[in-house]
Enzyme design. Structure first.
Site, PDB file in Angstrom:
ATOM      1  N   SER A  92       5.112   3.648   4.226  1.00  0.00           N
ATOM      2  CA  SER A  92       3.738   3.994   3.766  1.00  0.00           C
ATOM      3  C   SER A  92       3.525   4.997   2.510  1.00  0.00           C
ATOM      4  O   SER A  92       4.111   4.874   1.748  1.00  0.00           O
ATOM      5  CB  SER A  92       3.006   3.911   5.194  1.00  0.00           C
ATOM      6  N   HIS A 115       4.215  -0.877   1.629  1.00  0.00           N
ATOM      7  CA  HIS A 115       3.181  -2.302   2.008  1.00  0.00           C
ATOM      8  C   HIS A 115       1.824  -1.967   1.381  1.00  0.00           C
ATOM      9  O   HIS A 115       1.586  -0.914   0.822  1.00  0.00           O
ATOM     10  CB  HIS A 115       3.118  -2.287   3.581  1.00  0.00           C
TER      11      HIS A 115
END
Length: 232
Positions: A92, A115
């Protein structure tokens, strides 16, 4: 309760070393020794002073996107040569922090996860549409960081990888140009509680099995606003 820090720092001659081992959170949210903020990171860079090289060791599931972007930008504008070691996981927003490295190294058994930006929010339809548009803008800023490191990476390919919440192996990350060197495997160590990793849809079981869910804190952080958005 007393705030501790996962961000350990040391200095040897003109080389500074910083360990980011845990979640990235806003300063007001930091309550335990497995969380860190951009505010504290700024203080750490000031402690290092004028160094020729900064080694950043990362093992983090990510966290607040704006805190992470602040850390990324602090490192990018620093005069020192930045070496990033992904010791186990850079997921992330921690994967964006890793992109600050002039040289990025990753062990063969470690992961880089990318993501799209996410949020937790309640509100009416108009408010949620506004949030969705804002999340698209945030995702675009994250893509800029990846492209700065891997300028030859195809935009459509990167978007597909981010849409799918892709857990890149070391060799895959090297293939896409997101890391520079794949090194020998290292023993995986915990970087978050299992609740954090379970927020992702495709977290590898070998990572989830390395962590445990901690006890709940005695004192919760105060909720200052009726409506709060966290971008992860």
């Amino acid at each position: 309760m007393t705030k501790k820090s996962i961000l350990n720092v040391s200095k040897n001659e003109n080389i500074g070393t910083v360990n980011i081992y845990g979640e990235i959170v806003p300063e007001f949210w930091r309550w335990s020794d497995d969380e860190e903020s951009a505010h504290h990171f700024k203080d750490v860079l000031a402690m290092l002073g004028d160094v020729d090289e900064i080694i950043v060791n990362v093992n983090s599931p990510g966290g607040s996107v704006f805190e992470g972007l602040a850390i990324y930008n602090m490192l990018k504008r620093h005069d020192a040569h930045i070496t990033v070691n992904i010791d186990g996981l850079a997921a992330s927003i921690a994967s964006v922090i890793a992109m600050s490295g002039d040289v990025i190294k990753i062990p063969r058994n470690a992961f880089l996860m990318i993501h799209n930006a996410m949020s937790f929010e309640f509100g009416n339809a108009d408010e949620l549409r506004e949030t969705a548009d804002f999340l698209d803008k945030i995702t675009g800023s994250l893509m800029t960081a990846y492209f700065d490191k891997a300028p030859d990476l195809n935009e459509a390919t990167l978007k597909t990888l981010m849409d799918a919440e892709t857990w890149l192996t070391a060799d895959e990350a090297k293939h896409y140009g997101l890391v520079d060197e794949v090194i020998g495997a290292r023993e995986l160590v915990a970087c978050a509680d299992s609740n954090r990793l379970n927020k992702f849809t495709k977290a590898p079981m070998q990572l989830i099995n390395t962590v445990e869910t901690p006890e709940e804190p005695e004192d919760e952080a105060p909720i200052e606003n009726k409506k709060t958005i966290y971008y992860l």
